[in-house]
Design a protein around this motif. Structure first.
Motif, short mmCIF file in Angstrom:
data_model
loop_
_atom_site.label_atom_id
_atom_site.label_comp_id
_atom_site.label_asym_id
_atom_site.label_seq_id
_atom_site.Cartn_x
_atom_site.Cartn_y
_atom_site.Cartn_z
N UNK A 1 13.99 -9.94 3.62
CA UNK A 1 13.11 -10.42 4.69
C UNK A 1 11.65 -10.12 4.32
N UNK A 2 11.13 -10.92 3.43
CA UNK A 2 9.75 -10.74 2.97
C UNK A 2 8.96 -12.02 3.17
N UNK A 3 9.11 -12.60 4.34
CA UNK A 3 8.49 -13.89 4.64
C UNK A 3 7.15 -13.70 5.34
N UNK A 4 6.23 -13.01 4.66
CA UNK A 4 4.92 -12.71 5.23
C UNK A 4 3.95 -13.86 5.04
N UNK A 5 3.01 -13.97 5.96
CA UNK A 5 1.87 -14.88 5.80
C UNK A 5 0.82 -14.17 4.95
N UNK A 6 -0.04 -14.96 4.30
CA UNK A 6 -1.21 -14.38 3.66
C UNK A 6 -2.08 -13.80 4.78
N UNK A 7 -2.57 -12.59 4.61
CA UNK A 7 -3.38 -11.97 5.66
C UNK A 7 -4.75 -12.63 5.76
N UNK A 8 -5.38 -12.44 6.89
CA UNK A 8 -6.73 -12.97 7.14
C UNK A 8 -7.56 -11.89 7.79
N UNK A 9 -8.74 -11.60 7.26
CA UNK A 9 -9.63 -10.60 7.84
C UNK A 9 -10.70 -11.28 8.66
N UNK B 1 -18.61 -2.37 11.28
CA UNK B 1 -18.36 -3.06 10.02
C UNK B 1 -16.91 -3.06 9.59
N UNK B 2 -16.05 -2.52 10.40
CA UNK B 2 -14.63 -2.51 10.08
C UNK B 2 -14.05 -3.90 10.37
N UNK B 3 -13.23 -4.38 9.47
CA UNK B 3 -12.58 -5.67 9.67
C UNK B 3 -11.28 -5.49 10.44
N UNK B 4 -10.91 -6.55 11.14
CA UNK B 4 -9.58 -6.59 11.76
C UNK B 4 -8.75 -7.54 10.91
N UNK B 5 -7.67 -7.02 10.39
CA UNK B 5 -6.78 -7.82 9.55
C UNK B 5 -5.69 -8.44 10.41
N UNK B 6 -5.54 -9.74 10.29
CA UNK B 6 -4.49 -10.46 11.01
C UNK B 6 -3.30 -10.58 10.06
N UNK B 7 -2.18 -10.00 10.48
CA UNK B 7 -0.94 -10.06 9.70
C UNK B 7 0.00 -11.06 10.36
N UNK B 8 0.88 -11.64 9.60
CA UNK B 8 1.89 -12.54 10.15
C UNK B 8 3.20 -12.42 9.39
N UNK B 9 4.28 -12.67 10.10
CA UNK B 9 5.61 -12.58 9.50
C UNK B 9 6.51 -13.62 10.14
N UNK B 10 7.26 -14.35 9.33
CA UNK B 10 8.28 -15.28 9.82
C UNK B 10 9.60 -14.54 9.84
N UNK B 11 10.12 -14.30 11.02
CA UNK B 11 11.36 -13.56 11.17
C UNK B 11 12.50 -14.54 11.36
#
Length: 177
Positions: free
Chosen positions: A163-171, A143-153
């Motif tokens: 440098x705080x150009x993060x994507x909204x996360x998705x579980x 039941x643990x989710x995998x969180x997808x993180x993203x960052x524009x470098x």
């Protein structure tokens, strides 16, 4: 003399080009919210300007659009546990491509991957990014989710840029088959 130094400095600073992902909306989407081991998956990154149009620069192998994964289960106090390396660490610098984006024509890139059973581990593989990350199968299937993180470098950030150009996360969730 001070005036000449100041004008020279301003010319150098003003003449330098830099890039960033300021004034953009960055979203991660997946083709499903729930997967089984053996399933194929898609992760789509969308970058759209908040105003009119914007120019962004991206490596043609997507090295500077970094994806990473972590385990999340808030009921057990687990937030971003076992955070993986980001995809940019698996790639070399490559040719730079400039994109003009606007609200009607945002930048959209979809990466295809597969969820692999590796005995005691669950591995997420994204061949285009030369990326494979593994998590303990018992944790993932409980039941643990995998969180997808993203960052524009940014390829060439300006001096002092935040440098705080993060994507909204998705579980996403991986369930028993």
């Amino acid at each position: 003399m001070r005036t000449i130094y100041f004008l020279t400095l301003m010319t150098v600073i003003g003449g330098c080009t830099s890039d960033n992902f300021y004034d953009t909306t960055r979203i991660i989407a997946t083709d499903k919210d729930q997967y089984k081991i053996g399933d194929k998956f898609e992760i789509t990154l969308t970058i759209a300007p908040t105003d009119n149009e914007k120019e962004i620069r991206i490596y043609d192998n997507y090295k500077n659009l970094e994806i990473s994964f972590a385990l999340v289960e808030p009921s057990k106090g687990m937030v971003n546990e076992n955070w993986s390396k980001h995809s940019g660490q698996f790639l070399n610098d490559s040719k730079i491509i400039e994109f003009k984006i606007d609200k009607e024509k945002p930048f959209i890139k979809t990466f295809k991957g597969e969820i692999i059973d590796d005995k005691t581990m669950v591995t997420l593989s994204i061949p285009e990014l030369k990326m494979k990350v593994s998590f303990d199968k018992d944790k993932v299937l409980s039941g643990t989710f995998i969180r997808v993180h993203g960052f524009c470098n940014p390829i060439d950030p300006g001096l002092g840029d935040s440098l705080e150009d993060y994507f909204e996360v998705k579980d996403i969730e991986i369930v028993r088959g």
